[in-house]
Write a protein that holds these residues in place. Sequence first.
Motif, PDB file in Angstrom:
ATOM      1  N   ARG A 140       0.833  -1.205   0.000  1.00  0.00           N
ATOM      2  CA  ARG A 140       0.000   0.000   0.000  1.00  0.00           C
ATOM      3  C   ARG A 140       0.864   1.250   0.000  1.00  0.00           C
ATOM      4  O   ARG A 140       0.636   2.196  -0.740  1.00  0.00           O
ATOM      5  N   ARG A 141       1.895   1.234   0.834  1.00  0.00           N
ATOM      6  CA  ARG A 141       2.805   2.376   0.906  1.00  0.00           C
ATOM      7  C   ARG A 141       3.535   2.579  -0.423  1.00  0.00           C
ATOM      8  O   ARG A 141       3.667   3.701  -0.898  1.00  0.00           O
ATOM      9  N   ARG A 142       3.988   1.512  -1.045  1.00  0.00           N
ATOM     10  CA  ARG A 142       4.678   1.615  -2.337  1.00  0.00           C
ATOM     11  C   ARG A 142       3.742   2.140  -3.421  1.00  0.00           C
ATOM     12  O   ARG A 142       4.152   2.926  -4.262  1.00  0.00           O
ATOM     13  N   GLY A 196       3.293   7.183  -7.588  1.00  0.00           N
ATOM     14  CA  GLY A 196       2.887   8.264  -8.472  1.00  0.00           C
ATOM     15  C   GLY A 196       3.719   9.519  -8.322  1.00  0.00           C
ATOM     16  O   GLY A 196       3.593  10.446  -9.101  1.00  0.00           O
ATOM     17  N   GLY A 197       4.586   9.579  -7.339  1.00  0.00           N
ATOM     18  CA  GLY A 197       5.386  10.778  -7.104  1.00  0.00           C
ATOM     19  C   GLY A 197       4.583  11.821  -6.352  1.00  0.00           C
ATOM     20  O   GLY A 197       3.399  11.651  -6.056  1.00  0.00           O
ATOM     21  N   GLY A 202       2.143  12.247   2.867  1.00  0.00           N
ATOM     22  CA  GLY A 202       1.373  13.322   2.254  1.00  0.00           C
ATOM     23  C   GLY A 202       1.497  13.223   0.749  1.00  0.00           C
ATOM     24  O   GLY A 202       2.592  13.092   0.211  1.00  0.00           O
ATOM     25  N   GLN A 203       0.373  13.265   0.072  1.00  0.00           N
ATOM     26  CA  GLN A 203       0.353  13.123  -1.379  1.00  0.00           C
ATOM     27  C   GLN A 203      -0.262  14.390  -1.982  1.00  0.00           C
ATOM     28  O   GLN A 203      -1.395  14.748  -1.672  1.00  0.00           O
ATOM     29  N   PHE A 204       0.511  15.074  -2.839  1.00  0.00           N
ATOM     30  CA  PHE A 204       0.032  16.286  -3.489  1.00  0.00           C
ATOM     31  C   PHE A 204      -0.749  15.901  -4.734  1.00  0.00           C
ATOM     32  O   PHE A 204      -0.211  15.272  -5.651  1.00  0.00           O
TER      33      PHE A 204
END
Length: 155
Positions: A24-26, A31-32, A55-57
């Motif tokens: 899940r973490r990978r 996606g960067g 945190g995902q932008f």
Amino acid sequence: MRVLGIFGICVAALLVVLLAIFLRRRLLMAGGGTIRLQVRVSTMVPGRGWSSGIGQFVGDELRFHRMFSFGIRPKRVLNRRTLEVGRRRLPEGPERLTMPGHWVILLCTTGRAQLEIAMAESTVTGFLSWLEAGPPGQPGSVAPRPTITPRPADY
């Protein structure tokens, strides 16, 4: 012999759980546009209540996913248009034990609520750049385009 079988099943189940969390973490980081951060979820005990995560932008949002969770959906979504950084501080007291020494805590406001976010000092620069790089003006402040109505035919 039966105890050994149960022990083997428990070890296998634990390995499957750890593999699922790792995958899940990978997938989240594939996606960067991701950073490591901590969000304070509880202020009941001073210096405690921090949750580690990723945190995902995504566009105008910073999506916070907990580090050790099976959930695909983010735990918290912060919108760039309503997020304001008030001040920064270094970890104090018990916080120094749960965070690396080079991390900084940002006191933020989102609408009416206050929120504390902790991240590496080098990440803060990128986070503030993302925050300031939003489009100018408030949502809906752009004047609407004029509509062209057809004129009645002259007879």
